[in-house]
Design a protein around this motif. Sequence first.
Motif, short mmCIF file in Angstrom:
data_model
loop_
_atom_site.label_atom_id
_atom_site.label_comp_id
_atom_site.label_asym_id
_atom_site.label_seq_id
_atom_site.Cartn_x
_atom_site.Cartn_y
_atom_site.Cartn_z
N SER A 169 -11.60 11.82 -5.14
CA SER A 169 -10.83 11.49 -6.35
C SER A 169 -11.71 10.90 -7.45
O SER A 169 -11.28 10.84 -8.59
N SER B 159 -5.18 11.44 -5.49
CA SER B 159 -5.43 12.09 -6.77
C SER B 159 -6.67 12.98 -6.69
O SER B 159 -7.26 13.31 -7.67
N GLY B 160 -7.05 13.34 -5.47
CA GLY B 160 -8.26 14.12 -5.29
C GLY B 160 -8.13 15.52 -5.83
O GLY B 160 -7.06 15.97 -6.23
N VAL C 29 -9.42 14.65 -10.68
CA VAL C 29 -10.61 13.90 -10.29
C VAL C 29 -11.11 13.13 -11.51
O VAL C 29 -11.01 13.60 -12.64
N ALA D 139 -10.51 5.05 -6.60
CA ALA D 139 -10.38 5.89 -5.41
C ALA D 139 -9.43 5.29 -4.38
O ALA D 139 -9.12 5.92 -3.36
#
Length: 358
Positions: free
Chosen positions: A247, A315-316, A322, A356
């Motif tokens: 992320s 949210s990767g 990203v 992250a």
Amino acid sequence: MPDEPAAGQPLRSRAGAGGAGAAAGSQADTTGGLGPVPPGSGWPDDPATGASAAAGSQAGTTGGLGPVPPGSGWPDDPATQATPVAASPAGVRALAATAGTLAELAARQSVCRACPRLVGWREQVAAEKRRSFAAERYWGRPVPGWGDDRPAVLIVGLAPAAHGGNRTGRIFTGDRSGDVLFGSLWRCGLAAQPASIAAGDGQRLLGTRMIAAVRCAPPANKPSVAERDTCAPWLAEEIAQVRASVSVIVCLGHFAWQAILPQLARAGFRLPRPRPAFGHGAEARLRAASGAGGEHQQAAAPGDQGTGPRAPGASGGGSGEVLLIGCYHPSQQNTFTGRVTEDMLDAVFQRARQQAGL
Ligand code: SF4
């Protein structure tokens, strides 16, 4: 500095000898480069044995032996003598695209011979050594990606240092830039130990992975554009294999920032126009082309709480977003001149960890 690797002639002969590695390499790659002949592997009149190679991999016992043969006992060596070898840009593309796992990708990266100038340089440095490391064996091979297999944070550097990663076989390990970098990662909870000295020293990255845009140490720390482009498929495939969990990507320096952007586009992320500019603390939030939005945010200050913490991977890239963060490279020049300080690095990595969700 030689233009061609000194080991070029034996490579083809070794392939003809019919070893497992030679067969795999020549079939998968349509190339002939396999690196130096491992001691005791059947070369006529070879005075050494495999045992001497393994012994030689232990620091402090050997000198002037050149690169470490794959699978000869170096700690964390991902390759074996059967690992196929890329010896051309086409070979890199083919072998990167067919590496089914991150482990196999790292193995193939670590034996690559596609850039004649860089192969010659890394092996020359490994044979000649710096005086202070004269008693040590040098890795002398490409330095593969290293760290968590499912990282939330990806750190991208330029290339291994001649007497750092090229000596130890691990990225940012064994030089002063790495000392500064790992000190910050440890303070920010992204590394298990405050220093990274050598492969096998117990160091671990926590939820984090490190890669270099170019995997071989270049003369004067300056790879050519052609060398960057030849190495790009390794970078692209590594991003593809970790994008589901990543992320946050931290780019150490302008070169890494420029190298990663086209690879993120290849991985399906929408690049804003104009492209986001590199700077210390600069940020760009990229979304997958198939996802909603695609806008980016520029130049949020490190320490800004932004959108708040997220769970690792939430949210990767795999789910659509990203966050790219710029960071000045912790080179000796930058740290000596105060262009980048420990506090500046800590601010970036604290921001990365927080974003992250680590
Ligand atoms: S720089 Fe990359 S492509 Fe070139 S030889 Fe090294 S690993 Fe292979």
